[in-house]
Design a protein around this motif. Structure first.
Motif, PDB file in Angstrom:
ATOM      1  N   GLY A  78      28.294 -33.598 -11.535  1.00 12.38           N
ATOM      2  CA  GLY A  78      27.806 -33.836 -10.184  1.00 12.38           C
ATOM      3  C   GLY A  78      27.471 -35.280  -9.896  1.00 12.38           C
ATOM      4  O   GLY A  78      26.998 -35.594  -8.803  1.00 12.38           O
ATOM      5  N   ASP A  79      27.754 -36.177 -10.857  1.00 14.62           N
ATOM      6  CA  ASP A  79      27.423 -37.590 -10.616  1.00 14.62           C
ATOM      7  C   ASP A  79      28.474 -38.291  -9.753  1.00 14.62           C
ATOM      8  O   ASP A  79      28.315 -39.455  -9.401  1.00 14.62           O
ATOM      9  N   ALA A  80      29.553 -37.602  -9.411  1.00 14.64           N
ATOM     10  CA  ALA A  80      30.634 -38.144  -8.582  1.00 14.64           C
ATOM     11  C   ALA A  80      31.333 -39.311  -9.256  1.00 14.64           C
ATOM     12  O   ALA A  80      31.950 -40.135  -8.598  1.00 14.64           O
ATOM     13  N   SER A  81      31.254 -39.378 -10.571  1.00 15.52           N
ATOM     14  CA  SER A  81      31.837 -40.525 -11.265  1.00 15.52           C
ATOM     15  C   SER A  81      32.246 -40.124 -12.674  1.00 15.52           C
ATOM     16  O   SER A  81      33.047 -39.214 -12.873  1.00 15.52           O
ATOM     17  N   PHE A  82      31.699 -40.822 -13.656  1.00 12.63           N
ATOM     18  CA  PHE A  82      32.091 -40.726 -15.055  1.00 12.63           C
ATOM     19  C   PHE A  82      31.969 -39.307 -15.615  1.00 12.63           C
ATOM     20  O   PHE A  82      32.915 -38.755 -16.187  1.00 12.63           O
ATOM     21  N   ASN A  83      30.806 -38.698 -15.473  1.00  8.00           N
ATOM     22  CA  ASN A  83      30.599 -37.357 -16.011  1.00  8.00           C
ATOM     23  C   ASN A  83      31.452 -36.312 -15.304  1.00  8.00           C
ATOM     24  O   ASN A  83      31.959 -35.381 -15.939  1.00  8.00           O
ATOM     25  N   ASP A  84      31.611 -36.466 -14.010  1.00  8.24           N
ATOM     26  CA  ASP A  84      32.449 -35.517 -13.278  1.00  8.24           C
ATOM     27  C   ASP A  84      33.893 -35.578 -13.739  1.00  8.24           C
ATOM     28  O   ASP A  84      34.610 -34.565 -13.723  1.00  8.24           O
ATOM     29  N   SER A  85      34.341 -36.753 -14.137  1.00 10.21           N
ATOM     30  CA  SER A  85      35.698 -36.868 -14.659  1.00 10.21           C
ATOM     31  C   SER A  85      35.833 -36.093 -15.964  1.00 10.21           C
ATOM     32  O   SER A  85      36.823 -35.381 -16.184  1.00 10.21           O
ATOM     33  N   ALA A  86      34.824 -36.201 -16.829  1.00 11.74           N
ATOM     34  CA  ALA A  86      34.827 -35.419 -18.068  1.00 11.74           C
ATOM     35  C   ALA A  86      34.800 -33.929 -17.759  1.00 11.74           C
ATOM     36  O   ALA A  86      35.506 -33.126 -18.397  1.00 11.74           O
ATOM     37  N   ALA A  87      33.993 -33.549 -16.787  1.00 16.79           N
ATOM     38  CA  ALA A  87      33.905 -32.136 -16.391  1.00 16.79           C
ATOM     39  C   ALA A  87      35.255 -31.627 -15.891  1.00 16.79           C
ATOM     40  O   ALA A  87      35.648 -30.490 -16.178  1.00 16.79           O
ATOM     41  N   ALA A  88      35.970 -32.469 -15.154  1.00 13.20           N
ATOM     42  CA  ALA A  88      37.289 -32.062 -14.653  1.00 13.20           C
ATOM     43  C   ALA A  88      38.255 -31.804 -15.803  1.00 13.20           C
ATOM     44  O   ALA A  88      39.069 -30.879 -15.760  1.00 13.20           O
ATOM     45  N   GLY A  89      38.174 -32.629 -16.855  1.00 11.53           N
ATOM     46  CA  GLY A  89      39.020 -32.414 -18.016  1.00 11.53           C
ATOM     47  C   GLY A  89      38.687 -31.113 -18.726  1.00 11.53           C
ATOM     48  O   GLY A  89      39.582 -30.383 -19.181  1.00 11.53           O
ATOM     49  N   LEU A  90      37.394 -30.813 -18.813  1.00  8.77           N
ATOM     50  CA  LEU A  90      36.972 -29.552 -19.425  1.00  8.77           C
ATOM     51  C   LEU A  90      37.449 -28.368 -18.588  1.00  8.77           C
ATOM     52  O   LEU A  90      37.947 -27.366 -19.132  1.00  8.77           O
ATOM     53  N   ASP A  91      37.316 -28.478 -17.278  1.00 11.39           N
ATOM     54  CA  ASP A  91      37.755 -27.383 -16.402  1.00 11.39           C
ATOM     55  C   ASP A  91      39.249 -27.133 -16.531  1.00 11.39           C
ATOM     56  O   ASP A  91      39.707 -25.977 -16.529  1.00 11.39           O
ATOM     57  N   LYS A  92      40.021 -28.210 -16.632  1.00 13.07           N
ATOM     58  CA  LYS A  92      41.468 -28.064 -16.798  1.00 13.07           C
ATOM     59  C   LYS A  92      41.804 -27.423 -18.141  1.00 13.07           C
ATOM     60  O   LYS A  92      42.703 -26.576 -18.240  1.00 13.07           O
ATOM     61  N   ALA A  93      41.060 -27.807 -19.185  1.00 16.76           N
ATOM     62  CA  ALA A  93      41.284 -27.208 -20.500  1.00 16.76           C
ATOM     63  C   ALA A  93      40.988 -25.705 -20.469  1.00 16.76           C
ATOM     64  O   ALA A  93      41.717 -24.905 -21.068  1.00 16.76           O
ATOM     65  N   LYS A  94      39.922 -25.328 -19.780  1.00 14.75           N
ATOM     66  CA  LYS A  94      39.594 -23.905 -19.652  1.00 14.75           C
ATOM     67  C   LYS A  94      40.732 -23.156 -18.965  1.00 14.75           C
ATOM     68  O   LYS A  94      41.143 -22.078 -19.407  1.00 14.75           O
ATOM     69  N   ALA A  95      41.252 -23.740 -17.892  1.00 11.54           N
ATOM     70  CA  ALA A  95      42.288 -23.065 -17.117  1.00 11.54           C
ATOM     71  C   ALA A  95      43.626 -23.020 -17.851  1.00 11.54           C
ATOM     72  O   ALA A  95      44.300 -21.984 -17.875  1.00 11.54           O
ATOM     73  N   ASP A  96      44.017 -24.133 -18.451  1.00 10.61           N
ATOM     74  CA  ASP A  96      45.352 -24.240 -19.047  1.00 10.61           C
ATOM     75  C   ASP A  96      45.432 -23.670 -20.453  1.00 10.61           C
ATOM     76  O   ASP A  96      46.474 -23.128 -20.853  1.00 10.61           O
ATOM     77  N   LYS A 319      43.088 -30.221 -26.313  1.00  6.41           N
ATOM     78  CA  LYS A 319      44.427 -29.684 -26.577  1.00  6.41           C
ATOM     79  C   LYS A 319      44.894 -30.042 -27.984  1.00  6.41           C
ATOM     80  O   LYS A 319      45.474 -29.214 -28.700  1.00  6.41           O
ATOM     81  N   ALA A 320      44.629 -31.280 -28.407  1.00  3.15           N
ATOM     82  CA  ALA A 320      45.025 -31.711 -29.750  1.00  3.15           C
ATOM     83  C   ALA A 320      44.281 -30.917 -30.814  1.00  3.15           C
ATOM     84  O   ALA A 320      44.844 -30.585 -31.864  1.00  3.15           O
ATOM     85  N   VAL A 321      43.008 -30.615 -30.567  1.00  2.00           N
ATOM     86  CA  VAL A 321      42.247 -29.786 -31.511  1.00  2.00           C
ATOM     87  C   VAL A 321      42.843 -28.391 -31.580  1.00  2.00           C
ATOM     88  O   VAL A 321      42.998 -27.818 -32.662  1.00  2.00           O
ATOM     89  N   ALA A 322      43.200 -27.850 -30.421  1.00  2.00           N
ATOM     90  CA  ALA A 322      43.805 -26.516 -30.391  1.00  2.00           C
ATOM     91  C   ALA A 322      45.114 -26.481 -31.172  1.00  2.00           C
ATOM     92  O   ALA A 322      45.454 -25.476 -31.808  1.00  2.00           O
ATOM     93  N   LYS A 323      45.849 -27.589 -31.134  1.00  2.00           N
ATOM     94  CA  LYS A 323      47.121 -27.693 -31.869  1.00  2.00           C
ATOM     95  C   LYS A 323      46.905 -28.114 -33.315  1.00  2.00           C
ATOM     96  O   LYS A 323      47.858 -28.119 -34.103  1.00  2.00           O
ATOM     97  N   ASN A 324      45.668 -28.522 -33.636  1.00  2.00           N
ATOM     98  CA  ASN A 324      45.351 -29.069 -34.956  1.00  2.00           C
ATOM     99  C   ASN A 324      46.208 -30.290 -35.258  1.00  2.00           C
ATOM    100  O   ASN A 324      46.745 -30.452 -36.357  1.00  2.00           O
TER     101      ASN A 324
END
Length: 377
Positions: A78-96, A319-324
């Motif tokens: 919710g910081d509209a910046s750095f942390n939100d970008s990390a959150a977006a990556g996590l959300d994409k990982a959850k979805a994909d 994703k790299a962790v998931a692929k080991n």
């Protein structure tokens, strides 16, 4: 006489339209001047021959067995910046990747170091792996905690933990993306006077400062640049104080700056507010801030954002962790791998300016332009 007057009016109209065309970036070759006293621009770079950067593959990876922990820096989701970008990556990982279990924890301003250690230990003790520390502030804590959990895969954004084999650094060439933000500012300024607002005076934010200054001066050698850091090193409230951001931005606007670039986390909301109140332009950072709901009231003055793709780094790491296979990750998320860049949301970056930006981008990738990561002052 009436015919002469009509001709004069017509000529004035043509000249006016020509001035407007130059104000919007111009289409001519060589140096040019923006209207309304704008910058004398340097020779435009040669056109990029092809788009540079990586292209995502359609590879299917199953991450459903992972439990992912995210330890945010101050401001959190919710910081509209750095942390939100990390959150977006996590959300994409959850979805994909089909990740079902995640846990997010957030740092407090100026908290004690042991609070970070406790946060990381909590996630590791509860079985989360991988765990991502969002921000260099987690470096010292990871030096202590990572060896305690050798089978847990950690990552740190903007930091390196020497000697910790289970900690992956996710670092960026912020100076390269900020160079392009400086070019945008030079082309968009009508006063040839721009400003930079940094959250905290530390080497990391200095990279944004350095790139912005170099880009602006490369595009317009005579440009004037205001600089202001909200807090000194050690006082991290500079990343979460919109009032200070607004005051700093107002001071730069009062001094004549009409395009402001911030690298100040949630304090950037205040920079945008000041820009909107004064009807000047602003450039966001980290995320595409034109599309951020928390700064929506100021979106009309946001002409671009320097994209620091923390979302890409977080997603690629999970994703790299998931692929080991962590060897697939780049050493630095730079322009070459689209780890940094610029946003075009809102239509303020026209095709002519985009061609200029892509030309400079190509020169940086090819090594013809070396972007400094240290500011001159």
């Amino acid at each position: 006489m009436r015919g002469i007057a009509v001709a004069a009016i017509a000529l004035t109209s043509v000249l006016s339209m020509a001035a407007c065309a130059k104000d919007n970036g111009g289409t001519g070759t060589g140096s040019t001047n923006n209207a309304s006293g704008g910058c004398k621009l340097a020779e435009k770079p040669a056109a990029a021959t092809a788009t540079s950067g990586t292209t995502a593959t359609g590879e299917k990876v199953d991450g459903s067995a992972l439990k992912v922990g995210l330890a945010y820096d101050i401001g959190g989701r919710g910081d509209a910046s750095f942390n939100d970008s990390a959150a977006a990556g996590l959300d994409k990982a959850k979805a994909d990747l089909g990740i079902k279990e995640v846990k997010e924890l957030t740092a407090a301003p100026n908290e004690a170091e042991d609070a970070k250690q406790t946060r990381l230990r909590q996630l590791a003790s509860e079985g989360y792996s991988p765990i991502i520390g969002v921000g260099f502030a987690y470096a010292e804590s990871l030096k202590v905690v990572a060896p305690e959990f050798p089978n847990v895969k950690f990552a740190i954004v903007d930091g390196v933990v020497e000697g910790a084999a289970n900690v992956t650094p996710l670092v960026f060439a912020e100076e390269q993306g900020s160079f392009l933000a400086g070019v945008i500012a030079a082309y968009q300024s009508k006063t040839c006077h721009v400003g930079f607002v940094g959250g905290v005076k530390i080497p990391l934010i200095g990279k944004f400062d350095a790139g912005f200054e170099q880009g602006a001066k490369t595009a317009a050698p005579d440009i004037k640049i205001e600089k202001k850091y909200l807090t000194p090193a050690g006082d991290f409230t500079g990343f979460q104080d919109p009032t200070k951001g607004q005051e700093a931005a107002k001071g730069q606007i009062d001094a004549g700056a009409d395009v402001l670039y911030h690298a100040a986390g949630a304090s950037g909301k205040g920079v945008f507010s000041a820009a909107k109140a004064a009807n000047v332009k602003a450039i966001g950072v980290d995320s595409d801030q034109y599309n951020q709901a928390t700064v929506a009231e100021s979106k009309d003055v946001i002409i671009s954002s320097m994209l620091k793709r923390v979302d890409v780094a977080v997603y690629d790491f999970v994703k790299a962790v998931a692929k080991n296979d962590l060897a697939t990750l780049p050493k630095v998320f730079d322009l070459k791998v689209d780890g940094v860049g610029y946003a075009t949301s809102g239509g303020k970056i026209d095709n002519d300016l985009k061609a200029v930006l892509e030309g400079y981008k190509a020169q940086i990738i090819e090594g013809k332009i070396k972007v400094s990561d240290k500011p001159t002052s």
